[in-house]
Design a protein around this motif. Structure first.
Motif, PDB file in Angstrom:
ATOM      1  N   LEU A  34       0.848  -1.186   0.000  1.00 40.91           N
ATOM      2  CA  LEU A  34       0.000   0.000   0.000  1.00 40.91           C
ATOM      3  C   LEU A  34       0.885   1.239   0.000  1.00 40.91           C
ATOM      4  CD1 LEU A  34      -2.656  -1.042   2.684  1.00 40.91           C
ATOM      5  CD2 LEU A  34      -2.895  -1.066   0.199  1.00 40.91           C
ATOM      6  N   PRO A  35       0.426   2.327  -0.617  1.00 38.60           N
ATOM      7  CA  PRO A  35       1.216   3.565  -0.581  1.00 38.60           C
ATOM      8  C   PRO A  35       1.357   4.062   0.863  1.00 38.60           C
ATOM      9  CG  PRO A  35      -0.735   3.808  -1.995  1.00 38.60           C
ATOM     10  CD  PRO A  35      -0.802   2.464  -1.350  1.00 38.60           C
ATOM     11  N   GLY A  36       2.396   4.797   1.115  1.00 40.13           N
ATOM     12  CA  GLY A  36       2.589   5.339   2.459  1.00 40.13           C
ATOM     13  C   GLY A  36       3.469   4.435   3.283  1.00 40.13           C
ATOM     14  N   ARG A  37       2.882   3.781   4.277  1.00 41.89           N
ATOM     15  CA  ARG A  37       3.654   2.961   5.207  1.00 41.89           C
ATOM     16  C   ARG A  37       4.174   1.674   4.567  1.00 41.89           C
ATOM     17  NH1 ARG A  37       0.147   2.190  10.354  1.00 41.89           N
ATOM     18  NH2 ARG A  37       1.744   0.616  10.646  1.00 41.89           N
ATOM     19  N   GLY A  38       3.633   1.275   3.444  1.00 40.18           N
ATOM     20  CA  GLY A  38       4.131   0.088   2.764  1.00 40.18           C
ATOM     21  C   GLY A  38       3.597  -1.224   3.298  1.00 40.18           C
ATOM     22  N   ASN A  39       2.444  -1.188   3.946  1.00 28.95           N
ATOM     23  CA  ASN A  39       1.845  -2.428   4.425  1.00 28.95           C
ATOM     24  C   ASN A  39       1.413  -3.293   3.245  1.00 28.95           C
ATOM     25  OD1 ASN A  39       2.119  -1.553   7.074  1.00 28.95           O
ATOM     26  ND2 ASN A  39       0.087  -0.635   7.109  1.00 28.95           N
ATOM     27  N   TYR A  40       1.554  -4.594   3.403  1.00 25.36           N
ATOM     28  CA  TYR A  40       1.187  -5.520   2.343  1.00 25.36           C
ATOM     29  C   TYR A  40      -0.298  -5.884   2.407  1.00 25.36           C
ATOM     30  CZ  TYR A  40       6.098  -6.607   1.306  1.00 25.36           C
ATOM     31  OH  TYR A  40       7.403  -6.542   0.939  1.00 25.36           O
ATOM     32  N   ARG A  41      -0.842  -6.202   1.224  1.00 24.72           N
ATOM     33  CA  ARG A  41      -2.186  -6.781   1.109  1.00 24.72           C
ATOM     34  C   ARG A  41      -2.103  -7.888   0.065  1.00 24.72           C
ATOM     35  NH1 ARG A  41      -2.392  -4.207   4.975  1.00 24.72           N
ATOM     36  NH2 ARG A  41      -3.979  -2.772   5.682  1.00 24.72           N
ATOM     37  N   VAL A  42      -2.884  -8.942   0.278  1.00 19.89           N
ATOM     38  CA  VAL A  42      -2.896 -10.092  -0.630  1.00 19.89           C
ATOM     39  C   VAL A  42      -4.346 -10.371  -1.010  1.00 19.89           C
ATOM     40  CG1 VAL A  42      -2.392 -12.567  -0.843  1.00 19.89           C
ATOM     41  CG2 VAL A  42      -0.840 -11.078   0.450  1.00 19.89           C
ATOM     42  N   GLN A  43      -4.595 -10.530  -2.302  1.00 21.07           N
ATOM     43  CA  GLN A  43      -5.943 -10.879  -2.738  1.00 21.07           C
ATOM     44  C   GLN A  43      -6.235 -12.323  -2.334  1.00 21.07           C
ATOM     45  OE1 GLN A  43      -6.500 -10.013  -6.889  1.00 21.07           O
ATOM     46  NE2 GLN A  43      -6.420  -7.820  -6.535  1.00 21.07           N
ATOM     47  N   LEU A  44      -7.484 -12.573  -1.965  1.00 19.03           N
ATOM     48  CA  LEU A  44      -7.893 -13.893  -1.498  1.00 19.03           C
ATOM     49  C   LEU A  44      -7.540 -14.982  -2.513  1.00 19.03           C
ATOM     50  CD1 LEU A  44      -9.318 -15.740   0.527  1.00 19.03           C
ATOM     51  CD2 LEU A  44     -11.479 -15.143  -0.585  1.00 19.03           C
ATOM     52  N   ASP A  45      -7.814 -14.739  -3.793  1.00 20.44           N
ATOM     53  CA  ASP A  45      -7.515 -15.743  -4.825  1.00 20.44           C
ATOM     54  C   ASP A  45      -6.033 -16.075  -4.863  1.00 20.44           C
ATOM     55  OD1 ASP A  45     -10.163 -15.831  -5.530  1.00 20.44           O
ATOM     56  OD2 ASP A  45      -9.937 -14.631  -7.350  1.00 20.44           O
ATOM     57  N   ASP A  46      -5.171 -15.064  -4.688  1.00 23.07           N
ATOM     58  CA  ASP A  46      -3.728 -15.294  -4.693  1.00 23.07           C
ATOM     59  C   ASP A  46      -3.302 -16.112  -3.475  1.00 23.07           C
ATOM     60  OD1 ASP A  46      -3.351 -13.892  -7.091  1.00 23.07           O
ATOM     61  OD2 ASP A  46      -3.139 -11.978  -6.024  1.00 23.07           O
ATOM     62  N   PHE A  47      -3.920 -15.847  -2.331  1.00 25.10           N
ATOM     63  CA  PHE A  47      -3.612 -16.616  -1.125  1.00 25.10           C
ATOM     64  C   PHE A  47      -4.043 -18.075  -1.295  1.00 25.10           C
ATOM     65  CE2 PHE A  47      -5.018 -17.893   3.296  1.00 25.10           C
ATOM     66  CZ  PHE A  47      -3.752 -18.242   3.731  1.00 25.10           C
ATOM     67  N   ILE A  86      -2.070 -31.539 -19.312  1.00 28.84           N
ATOM     68  CA  ILE A  86      -2.944 -30.373 -19.139  1.00 28.84           C
ATOM     69  C   ILE A  86      -2.994 -30.000 -17.661  1.00 28.84           C
ATOM     70  CG2 ILE A  86      -5.307 -29.499 -19.359  1.00 28.84           C
ATOM     71  CD1 ILE A  86      -5.567 -31.463 -21.800  1.00 28.84           C
ATOM     72  N   LYS A  87      -3.126 -30.996 -16.800  1.00 30.43           N
ATOM     73  CA  LYS A  87      -3.164 -30.731 -15.360  1.00 30.43           C
ATOM     74  C   LYS A  87      -1.870 -30.068 -14.900  1.00 30.43           C
ATOM     75  CE  LYS A  87      -3.925 -32.829 -10.859  1.00 30.43           C
ATOM     76  NZ  LYS A  87      -4.271 -34.032 -10.120  1.00 30.43           N
ATOM     77  N   ARG A  88      -0.733 -30.593 -15.365  1.00 27.21           N
ATOM     78  CA  ARG A  88       0.571 -30.016 -15.002  1.00 27.21           C
ATOM     79  C   ARG A  88       0.678 -28.564 -15.452  1.00 27.21           C
ATOM     80  NH1 ARG A  88       2.854 -34.594 -16.468  1.00 27.21           N
ATOM     81  NH2 ARG A  88       3.381 -33.852 -18.540  1.00 27.21           N
ATOM     82  N   ALA A  89       0.204 -28.294 -16.670  1.00 29.42           N
ATOM     83  CA  ALA A  89       0.303 -26.941 -17.219  1.00 29.42           C
ATOM     84  C   ALA A  89      -0.540 -25.946 -16.427  1.00 29.42           C
ATOM     85  CB  ALA A  89      -0.117 -26.938 -18.680  1.00 29.42           C
ATOM     86  N   LEU A  90      -1.642 -26.408 -15.867  1.00 24.15           N
ATOM     87  CA  LEU A  90      -2.560 -25.496 -15.174  1.00 24.15           C
ATOM     88  C   LEU A  90      -2.472 -25.585 -13.652  1.00 24.15           C
ATOM     89  CD1 LEU A  90      -5.601 -25.965 -17.548  1.00 24.15           C
ATOM     90  CD2 LEU A  90      -4.027 -24.035 -17.440  1.00 24.15           C
ATOM     91  N   TYR A  91      -1.673 -26.504 -13.140  1.00 22.23           N
ATOM     92  CA  TYR A  91      -1.549 -26.661 -11.698  1.00 22.23           C
ATOM     93  C   TYR A  91      -0.945 -25.391 -11.088  1.00 22.23           C
ATOM     94  CZ  TYR A  91      -0.474 -28.549  -7.129  1.00 22.23           C
ATOM     95  OH  TYR A  91      -0.420 -28.749  -5.774  1.00 22.23           O
ATOM     96  N   GLY A  92      -1.506 -24.957  -9.981  1.00 23.40           N
ATOM     97  CA  GLY A  92      -0.995 -23.777  -9.290  1.00 23.40           C
ATOM     98  C   GLY A  92      -1.451 -22.464  -9.892  1.00 23.40           C
ATOM     99  N   LYS A  93      -2.353 -22.528 -10.867  1.00 21.03           N
ATOM    100  CA  LYS A  93      -2.862 -21.313 -11.520  1.00 21.03           C
ATOM    101  C   LYS A  93      -4.208 -20.894 -10.936  1.00 21.03           C
ATOM    102  CE  LYS A  93       0.333 -21.386 -14.812  1.00 21.03           C
ATOM    103  NZ  LYS A  93       1.648 -21.133 -14.344  1.00 21.03           N
ATOM    104  N   GLY A  94      -4.586 -21.490  -9.811  1.00 17.73           N
ATOM    105  CA  GLY A  94      -5.822 -21.093  -9.151  1.00 17.73           C
ATOM    106  C   GLY A  94      -7.034 -21.906  -9.546  1.00 17.73           C
TER     107      GLY A  94
END
Length: 171
Positions: A34-47, A86-94
């Motif tokens: 985030l601007p300013g203090r630099g606190n992090y935020r993570v989108q739920l999908d990314d988590f 196909i599974k390998r190619a898309l694994y870890g992509k959400g």
């Protein structure tokens, strides 16, 4: 889009919030400052994608949100090597990935899962990809599902059957 603070992620993972900040700083967990203090935020999908990639358990408190935010993918192919690739190619992509090895099994999994996306092989024994695609497009409950046709058919065979798969696909 829901975002999480490092402290919230730390509580879910039972780690210190500095550990979460290191994951973000090292690029293991996608997040933004985030601007300013630099606190992090993570989108739920990314988590959720991070948890899946790291093979970490899904926190019970997020299970209901995860089921609504993670795209469900159904891979339909009779060839184990193609399903695995196909599974390998898309694994870890959400994606929450499910496999079906024939058209009949695909029908059962379609009803159970109601996937958001399907990869479909056209050339399968028994109930082939054309019939599966036709069923999907003729069933109102499934008609809007995105289908990516992946086929090992030779180019000449694909061109010969183009009108058939286009007719099936447009319902």
């Amino acid at each position: 889009m829901k975002t999480l603070k490092p402290g919230e992620i730390a509580a879910y993972c039972d780690v210190h919030h500095r550990t979460v900040s290191r994951w973000i700083a090292n690029g293991q967990l996608k997040g933004h400052k985030l601007p300013g203090r630099g606190n992090y935020r993570v989108q739920l999908d990314d988590f959720l994608a991070f948890l899946q990639k790291q093979k970490m358990p899904m926190p019970e408190a997020l299970a209901s949100e995860a089921s609504s935010s993670v795209a469900r993918l159904l891979i339909i192919d009779d060839e184990p090597a193609f399903r695995a690739a196909i599974k390998r190619a898309l694994y870890g992509k959400g994606y929450d990935i499910t496999l079906a090895n024939d058209g009949f099994q695909a029908g059962i999994k379609l009803i159970q899962l109601k996937p958001d996306l399907i990869t479909l092989d056209l050339d399968m024994p028994g109930l082939n990809g054309f019939e599966v695609l036709s069923y999907i497009r003729q069933t109102p409950e499934f008609a809007q599902i995105k289908v990516v046709v992946i086929s090992g058919l030779a180019e000449a065979e694909l061109e010969k059957s183009e009108s058939q798969w286009r007719r099936c696909g447009s319902g």
